[in-house]
Design a protein around this motif. Structure first.
Motif, PDB file in Angstrom:
ATOM      1  N   GLY A 135       0.714  -1.262  -0.053  1.00 19.13           N
ATOM      2  CA  GLY A 135       0.116   0.060  -0.226  1.00 19.13           C
ATOM      3  C   GLY A 135       0.869   1.150   0.187  1.00 19.13           C
ATOM      4  O   GLY A 135       0.167   2.260  -0.013  1.00 19.13           O
ATOM      5  N   ASP A 136       2.199   1.211   0.292  1.00 20.37           N
ATOM      6  CA  ASP A 136       3.038   2.275   0.218  1.00 20.37           C
ATOM      7  C   ASP A 136       3.287   2.910  -1.188  1.00 20.37           C
ATOM      8  O   ASP A 136       3.878   4.090  -1.254  1.00 20.37           O
ATOM      9  N   HIS A 137       3.138   1.917  -2.188  1.00 17.40           N
ATOM     10  CA  HIS A 137       3.574   2.398  -3.433  1.00 17.40           C
ATOM     11  C   HIS A 137       2.426   2.412  -4.447  1.00 17.40           C
ATOM     12  O   HIS A 137       2.647   2.307  -5.807  1.00 17.40           O
ATOM     13  N   GLU A 138       1.285   2.048  -4.049  1.00 21.43           N
ATOM     14  CA  GLU A 138       0.052   1.914  -4.916  1.00 21.43           C
ATOM     15  C   GLU A 138      -0.805   2.925  -5.194  1.00 21.43           C
ATOM     16  O   GLU A 138      -1.870   3.034  -5.758  1.00 21.43           O
ATOM     17  N   PHE A 139      -0.051   4.325  -4.666  1.00 22.23           N
ATOM     18  CA  PHE A 139      -1.133   5.398  -4.848  1.00 22.23           C
ATOM     19  C   PHE A 139      -0.849   6.156  -6.324  1.00 22.23           C
ATOM     20  O   PHE A 139       0.713   6.762  -6.515  1.00 22.23           O
ATOM     21  N   VAL A 140      -1.708   5.994  -7.199  1.00 16.81           N
ATOM     22  CA  VAL A 140      -1.312   6.199  -8.527  1.00 16.81           C
ATOM     23  C   VAL A 140      -2.449   7.064  -9.110  1.00 16.81           C
ATOM     24  O   VAL A 140      -3.512   6.618  -9.840  1.00 16.81           O
ATOM     25  N   PRO A 141      -2.614   8.339  -8.996  1.00 14.55           N
ATOM     26  CA  PRO A 141      -3.619   9.323  -9.522  1.00 14.55           C
ATOM     27  C   PRO A 141      -3.515   9.159 -11.106  1.00 14.55           C
ATOM     28  O   PRO A 141      -2.397   9.159 -11.782  1.00 14.55           O
ATOM     29  N   TRP A 142      -4.956   8.912 -11.668  1.00 13.54           N
ATOM     30  CA  TRP A 142      -4.911   8.911 -13.191  1.00 13.54           C
ATOM     31  C   TRP A 142      -4.294  10.074 -13.824  1.00 13.54           C
ATOM     32  O   TRP A 142      -4.953  11.259 -13.490  1.00 13.54           O
ATOM     33  N   GLN A 143      -3.205   9.948 -14.654  1.00 18.16           N
ATOM     34  CA  GLN A 143      -2.750  11.190 -15.533  1.00 18.16           C
ATOM     35  C   GLN A 143      -3.584  11.236 -16.857  1.00 18.16           C
ATOM     36  O   GLN A 143      -3.144  10.487 -17.619  1.00 18.16           O
ATOM     37  N   ILE A 144      -4.431  12.134 -16.924  1.00 14.45           N
ATOM     38  CA  ILE A 144      -4.946  12.292 -18.242  1.00 14.45           C
ATOM     39  C   ILE A 144      -4.457  13.762 -18.757  1.00 14.45           C
ATOM     40  O   ILE A 144      -4.468  14.674 -18.413  1.00 14.45           O
ATOM     41  N   GLY A 145      -4.258  13.467 -20.147  1.00 13.39           N
ATOM     42  CA  GLY A 145      -3.868  14.598 -21.062  1.00 13.39           C
ATOM     43  C   GLY A 145      -2.224  14.702 -21.292  1.00 13.39           C
ATOM     44  O   GLY A 145      -1.456  13.726 -20.783  1.00 13.39           O
ATOM     45  N   ALA A 146      -1.886  15.793 -22.034  1.00 14.86           N
ATOM     46  CA  ALA A 146      -0.362  16.024 -22.445  1.00 14.86           C
ATOM     47  C   ALA A 146       0.317  16.253 -21.084  1.00 14.86           C
ATOM     48  O   ALA A 146       0.126  16.929 -20.320  1.00 14.86           O
ATOM     49  N   VAL A 147       1.697  15.768 -21.202  1.00 10.22           N
ATOM     50  CA  VAL A 147       2.680  16.028 -20.255  1.00 10.22           C
ATOM     51  C   VAL A 147       3.721  17.029 -21.012  1.00 10.22           C
ATOM     52  O   VAL A 147       4.255  16.813 -21.921  1.00 10.22           O
ATOM     53  N   MET A 148       3.621  18.189 -20.543  1.00 10.42           N
ATOM     54  CA  MET A 148       4.336  19.173 -21.264  1.00 10.42           C
ATOM     55  C   MET A 148       5.631  19.734 -20.515  1.00 10.42           C
ATOM     56  O   MET A 148       6.021  19.566 -19.323  1.00 10.42           O
TER      57      MET A 148
END
Length: 516
Positions: free
Chosen positions: A503-516
């Motif tokens: 549970g310490d490394h499973e926090f993964v917010p959904w990244q939507i859109g371009a990385v600039m």
């Protein structure tokens, strides 16, 4: 310990039926053990080896005709399929779903329970109820991830021994927060995740840690969502504190000041209605939709009957089954919101030059699943049978009790992160191929689809739904077992994943859109 192959042979030998037929109209059945060429299934001789968990046709299907399982379409025959043939990706094709939807035509309210069930939870000042009591280091950007981890790592079990009511100090660090647009789907989703974690009832204290110049400004979040600093909620930026070392020292001091206050919290009886359970699956196989998922669906029905909430997610993994959920929509508006998310995903996948059928993984296919339609029909079973009361965007707070749906990708860590941010205080995760997933601050209960998985990964699996396949238990009995396990875990009993420190490394917010 016996090998996986040995356990599979043992399990196959203990299963009474050679195959499972799910509906009389189905064109296929699923075999419970490997069948050699010439084996008889419903009076039809198999034409080749049929692997365990895979499908065999029980009637001829002409090229271009639809193939059914669960009494629903799972694909189209690429060529003529003869009775007795192995049905898989060599002769079964995905065809995108289309057509009209009927809303609210299958509304079955939950049965009235015989008693009000309770669990021992943490009542928060906000009125929410927690199942765990952590202190969180929540980062706004990847640039502050190391600071958060160093602060959390300081609080070893020895240093926390004086605070027995504190479950731990956890860093919620992620890989985004900058190099992104300051508006639009991606930014809004990240802000909802941040707010949802910051206010989560499984957290007794929160320290937000930023860099200072990032796009995802902590000050904006506090202002937008009305968050106020206080004895158990603090925020700081590395640039303001003047460097990493000083930030770590300041963070340690802030957590140390919170520890006595968070430790003062105690468990007390709370109605099961205060539970919001994430319904999740990963590493699915052909048995997921036959054993574990329907059992979890029954557990969801039991929880909803108590006034609680079950939250299904993974939008790509209901694709092809969304019409069944639409029929359960409590209002036309709920149904329209569901279909709007399906249409968004069709557009999202198309502009990224993908296909909705890309979702079944190689492991899913080895386990007998062929198309996303087949996978989705099994996955949707986790939602039980009660009306669909709401459809929510990723990490949007769940506003009404009952069975709900939250939009998310099928990628488990990102999906569960959104469910927890939406308010889920327990996660139940079914798996057929096997999973070592765990989550914080909400604990994850893992359910194995087969007896052999429950035995080979006995240190990871909390519930064995394979007893349904062996005939030792019904779907309803295993569903009741899952429900009782939810109450026990909500009351503080550790899950297998918690015991292993996941549970310490499973926090993964959904990244939507371009990385600039």
């Amino acid at each position: 310990m016996a090998t996986t192959d040995e356990l599979e042979r043992e399990a196959s030998a203990s299963v009474a039926p050679v195959f499972v037929r799910l509906d009389p109209v189905d064109d296929v059945v699923t075999v419970t053990r490997p069948l050699e060429a010439g084996a008889t299934v419903e009076g039809v001789a198999t034409g080749s080896l049929i692997p365990r968990g895979h499908k065999v046709a029980t009637r001829d299907v002409a090229a271009g005709n639809q193939v059914r399982k669960y009494a629903q379409v799972i694909g189209t025959a690429k060529r003529d399929i003869a009775a007795g043939e192995h049905v898989h990706d060599h002769n079964l094709a995905f065809v995108a779903t289309a057509g009209t939807y009927r809303f609210g035509t299958n509304l079955r309210p939950a049965a009235k329970p015989a008693r009000e069930d309770t669990f021992a939870g943490y009542r928060r000042a906000s009125g929410a109820v927690g199942t765990r009591n952590y202190i969180a280091l929540l980062t706004s950007v990847n640039c502050s991830a190391t600071a958060a981890h160093k602060i959390a790592d300081h609080f070893t079990p020895e240093r926390l021994a004086a605070y027995p009511n504190v479950d731990g100090v956890v860093a919620f660090a992620h890989g985004t927060g900058c190099g992104m647009a300051g508006s639009g789907d991606g930014f809004a989703a990240l802000q909802r995740v941040m707010w949802g974690i910051a206010r989560h009832p499984n957290l007794g204290g929160v320290v937000m840690v930023g860099l200072g110049c990032e796009m995802n400004q902590i000050a904006w979040l506090l202002e937008a969502y009305g968050l106020k600093e206080g004895p158990t909620f603090a925020a700081m930026n590395i640039q303001d504190v003047a460097g990493l070392r000083r930030t770590v020292a300041a963070g340690i001091a802030k957590v140390e000041a919170m520890l006595p206050l968070v430790n003062d919290a105690g468990r007390e009886p709370c109605p099961a209605a205060r539970l919001t359970v994430a319904l999740q699956c990963g590493g699915s196989d052909a048995w997921s939709g036959i054993t574990a998922n329907p059992a979890l669906g029954h557990a969801c029905d039991l929880l909803v009957a108590q006034g609680g909430t079950g939250v299904l997610a993974e939008t790509p993994e209901i694709y092809g089954a969304e019409h069944l959920l639409a029929e359960r929509a409590a209002t036309p508006e709920v149904g329209e919101r569901l279909i709007a998310r399906i249409r968004w995903w069709e557009d999202y996948v198309a502009r990224n030059k993908g296909s909705m059928d890309n979702n079944p993984s190689p492991g899913n296919k080895r386990g007998g699943l062929t198309t996303i339609l087949e996978k989705s029909l099994g996955a949707a079973a986790k939602g039980g049978t009660t009306p669909l009361t709401g459809v929510y965007e990723y990490a949007e707070p769940i506003a009404a009790p009952g069975f709900a749906f939250m939009d998310s990708p099928g990628y488990d860590p990102a999906s569960v992160t959104g469910q927890i941010a939406s308010g889920c205080n327990v996660v139940v995760f079914t798996t057929g191929r096997g999973s070592a997933f765990g989550s914080k601050p909400a604990p994850t209960i893992k359910v194995a689809t087969t007896r052999e998985l429950a035995r080979t990964m006995d240190e990871d699996m909390d519930v064995d739904a394979g007893t349904i396949l062996t005939g030792e238990a019904s779907v309803e009995e295993v569903g009741r077992q899952i429900y009782e396990r939810i109450l026990a875990v909500a009351s503080g009993e550790a899950t297998k994943s918690e015991a292993q420190g996941l549970g310490d490394h499973e926090f993964v917010p959904w990244q939507i859109g371009a990385v600039m």
